[in-house]
Design a protein around this motif. Structure first.
Motif, PDB file in Angstrom:
ATOM      1  N   ILE A   1       0.978  -1.279   0.126  1.00  0.00           N
ATOM      2  CA  ILE A   1       0.056   0.133   0.136  1.00  0.00           C
ATOM      3  C   ILE A   1       0.863   1.330   0.015  1.00  0.00           C
ATOM      4  O   ILE A   1       0.619   2.367  -0.847  1.00  0.00           O
ATOM      5  N   GLU A   2       1.865   1.259   0.960  1.00  0.00           N
ATOM      6  CA  GLU A   2       2.686   2.415   1.155  1.00  0.00           C
ATOM      7  C   GLU A   2       3.820   2.822   0.064  1.00  0.00           C
ATOM      8  O   GLU A   2       3.848   3.932  -0.599  1.00  0.00           O
ATOM      9  N   ARG A   3       4.363   1.609  -0.605  1.00  0.00           N
ATOM     10  CA  ARG A   3       5.523   1.834  -1.614  1.00  0.00           C
ATOM     11  C   ARG A   3       4.808   2.152  -2.744  1.00  0.00           C
ATOM     12  O   ARG A   3       5.587   3.108  -3.662  1.00  0.00           O
ATOM     13  N   LEU A   4       3.777   1.725  -3.262  1.00  0.00           N
ATOM     14  CA  LEU A   4       3.057   1.837  -4.488  1.00  0.00           C
ATOM     15  C   LEU A   4       2.105   3.163  -4.286  1.00  0.00           C
ATOM     16  O   LEU A   4       1.491   3.299  -5.255  1.00  0.00           O
ATOM     17  N   ALA A   5       1.801   3.525  -3.178  1.00  0.00           N
ATOM     18  CA  ALA A   5       0.968   4.711  -2.944  1.00  0.00           C
ATOM     19  C   ALA A   5      -0.379   4.279  -3.505  1.00  0.00           C
ATOM     20  O   ALA A   5      -1.012   4.866  -4.397  1.00  0.00           O
TER      21      ALA A   5
ATOM     22  N   ASP B   1      -7.733   3.385  -3.627  1.00  0.00           N
ATOM     23  CA  ASP B   1      -8.596   2.444  -3.331  1.00  0.00           C
ATOM     24  C   ASP B   1      -8.878   1.478  -4.566  1.00  0.00           C
ATOM     25  O   ASP B   1      -9.016   0.335  -4.413  1.00  0.00           O
ATOM     26  N   ASP B   2      -9.052   1.938  -5.687  1.00  0.00           N
ATOM     27  CA  ASP B   2      -9.323   1.304  -7.036  1.00  0.00           C
ATOM     28  C   ASP B   2      -8.245   0.377  -6.943  1.00  0.00           C
ATOM     29  O   ASP B   2      -8.331  -0.930  -7.453  1.00  0.00           O
ATOM     30  N   GLU B   3      -6.802   0.581  -6.716  1.00  0.00           N
ATOM     31  CA  GLU B   3      -5.598  -0.387  -7.008  1.00  0.00           C
ATOM     32  C   GLU B   3      -5.744  -1.330  -6.071  1.00  0.00           C
ATOM     33  O   GLU B   3      -5.312  -2.399  -6.305  1.00  0.00           O
ATOM     34  N   ILE B   4      -5.922  -1.113  -4.785  1.00  0.00           N
ATOM     35  CA  ILE B   4      -6.326  -2.025  -3.748  1.00  0.00           C
ATOM     36  C   ILE B   4      -7.367  -2.948  -3.838  1.00  0.00           C
ATOM     37  O   ILE B   4      -6.934  -4.157  -4.073  1.00  0.00           O
TER      38      ILE B   4
ATOM     39  N   ALA C   1      -6.463  -1.711 -12.419  1.00  0.00           N
ATOM     40  CA  ALA C   1      -5.386  -2.816 -12.679  1.00  0.00           C
ATOM     41  C   ALA C   1      -4.286  -2.698 -13.586  1.00  0.00           C
ATOM     42  O   ALA C   1      -2.921  -3.008 -13.437  1.00  0.00           O
ATOM     43  N   VAL C   2      -4.407  -1.897 -14.636  1.00  0.00           N
ATOM     44  CA  VAL C   2      -3.232  -1.581 -15.353  1.00  0.00           C
ATOM     45  C   VAL C   2      -2.347  -0.831 -15.031  1.00  0.00           C
ATOM     46  O   VAL C   2      -1.259  -0.912 -15.190  1.00  0.00           O
ATOM     47  N   ARG C   3      -3.037   0.356 -14.251  1.00  0.00           N
ATOM     48  CA  ARG C   3      -2.098   1.225 -13.581  1.00  0.00           C
ATOM     49  C   ARG C   3      -1.272   0.556 -12.463  1.00  0.00           C
ATOM     50  O   ARG C   3       0.188   0.852 -12.177  1.00  0.00           O
ATOM     51  N   LEU C   4      -1.906  -0.349 -11.755  1.00  0.00           N
ATOM     52  CA  LEU C   4      -1.353  -1.163 -10.546  1.00  0.00           C
ATOM     53  C   LEU C   4      -0.011  -1.898 -11.362  1.00  0.00           C
ATOM     54  O   LEU C   4       1.064  -1.788 -10.549  1.00  0.00           O
TER      55      LEU C   4
ATOM     56  N   ALA D   1       6.004  -2.863 -11.813  1.00  0.00           N
ATOM     57  CA  ALA D   1       7.169  -3.133 -12.801  1.00  0.00           C
ATOM     58  C   ALA D   1       8.260  -1.916 -12.455  1.00  0.00           C
ATOM     59  O   ALA D   1       9.179  -2.175 -12.282  1.00  0.00           O
ATOM     60  N   THR D   2       7.688  -0.848 -12.076  1.00  0.00           N
ATOM     61  CA  THR D   2       8.579   0.495 -11.877  1.00  0.00           C
ATOM     62  C   THR D   2       9.395  -0.047 -10.585  1.00  0.00           C
ATOM     63  O   THR D   2      10.388   0.143 -10.512  1.00  0.00           O
ATOM     64  N   GLN D   3       8.592  -0.687  -9.416  1.00  0.00           N
ATOM     65  CA  GLN D   3       9.283  -0.833  -8.301  1.00  0.00           C
ATOM     66  C   GLN D   3      10.194  -2.079  -8.270  1.00  0.00           C
ATOM     67  O   GLN D   3      11.075  -2.435  -7.501  1.00  0.00           O
ATOM     68  N   SER D   4       9.931  -2.785  -9.191  1.00  0.00           N
ATOM     69  CA  SER D   4      10.741  -4.084  -9.643  1.00  0.00           C
ATOM     70  C   SER D   4      11.850  -4.006 -10.625  1.00  0.00           C
ATOM     71  O   SER D   4      12.047  -5.218 -11.333  1.00  0.00           O
ATOM     72  N   ALA D   5      12.144  -2.876 -11.005  1.00  0.00           N
ATOM     73  CA  ALA D   5      13.170  -2.695 -12.109  1.00  0.00           C
ATOM     74  C   ALA D   5      12.917  -3.330 -13.467  1.00  0.00           C
ATOM     75  O   ALA D   5      13.641  -3.840 -13.989  1.00  0.00           O
TER      76      ALA D   5
END
Length: 265
Positions: free
Chosen positions: A121-125, A128-131, A216-219, A224-228
């Motif tokens: 939740i925190e690292r990806l900010a 609610d839609d993404e959660i 879901a697409v944005r998520l 991918a950004t957080q995982s290089a």
């Protein structure tokens, strides 16, 4: 005698089942199961309590009341929508908890045992839609009984003494099942087929609950950004990022009328 008994037991134990209805996204595939659903649900409940107890010992269970309330409110909107895939699911003994951890992780075990990790939740900010996108995906794994299917596959491809014991209800059957369930839940990533099914069912659950399925697409862009550029280990068997984005976008578009309908209620 044992091979003959084992073969007969396997034949009796094997079941071809349709765990869910297809929904608007049309996920329809018969699954071969070698273990009763109740056994997986009981093992999941026990495993879940062990995870919570460990988090409690570390003072990592439900530390942020506002965050817990937010996650549970989203779950409370998603859970009733599970009836669109299987009528028994809303009556499961659902539990939703948040574990304080920097991991990008979340899961839902058989019978509706959900854990969300605060790092996700925190690292990806997350919005609610993404959660809801994450939770819908994880709930879909439980609805489709993917853990039961994976344990069944492991049994089918390793018919040895421990499996014979599990099938015949003797020896270390309970511990064997717990170990297998823990492995498929916490260690091994899901297959590409299971991940694709969970993506598609997940966007429909979110849409029916009034959450934008396009999130879901944005998520997964954030993931991918957080995982290089690569998904985390728990998603590592999924098709390429581009393939997943296209599939999610296609199925999100398919369920947009459900989202618009839910918003008007």
């Amino acid at each position: 005698m044992l091979p003959a008994v084992l073969a007969a037991t396997v034949a009796v134990a094997c079941q071809t089942v349709q765990t869910t209805g297809g929904g608007a996204v049309g996920v329809e595939r018969e699954q071969m199961m070698m273990i009763p659903a109740r056994d997986i649900e009981q093992a999941s409940a026990q495993q879940y309590q062990e995870v919570l107890a460990e988090a409690r010992r570390k003072n990592a269970l439900n530390r942020d009341a506002a965050q817990v309330q937010r996650v549970r409110q989203i779950a409370n909107r998603l859970i009733p929508q599970t009836a669109n895939f299987r009528p028994d699911a809303p009556a499961w003994k659902w539990e939703v908890n948040v574990i304080s951890s920097n991991e990008l992780n979340a899961w839902c075990m058989a019978g509706g045992k959900i854990a969300f990790y605060s790092g996700l939740i925190e690292r990806l900010a997350l919005t609610d839609d993404e959660i809801a996108a994450v939770m819908g995906h994880e709930i879909a794994h439980a609805l489709r009984e993917h853990a039961r299917e994976r344990v069944s596959k492991a049994m089918a491809t390793g018919l040895g003494i421990s499996v014979a014991g599990a099938l015949l209800g003797v020896g270390q059957a309970g511990q064997d099942l717990m170990g297998s369930l823990a492995k498929v839940t916490f260690e091994l990533p899901n297959s590409r087929l299971h991940e694709t099914e969970a993506d598609r069912v997940g966007v429909e659950l979110a849409a029916r609950a009034g959450y934008d399925p396009r999130a879901a697409v944005r998520l997964w862009d954030k993931m991918a950004t957080q995982s290089a550029g690569a998904p985390p280990q728990w998603l590592s068997t999924h098709p390429s990022h581009a393939s997943r984005q296209k599939d999610l976008a296609d199925y999100a578009a398919r369920v947009m009328p459900l989202y618009e309908q839910a918003r008007r209620r």
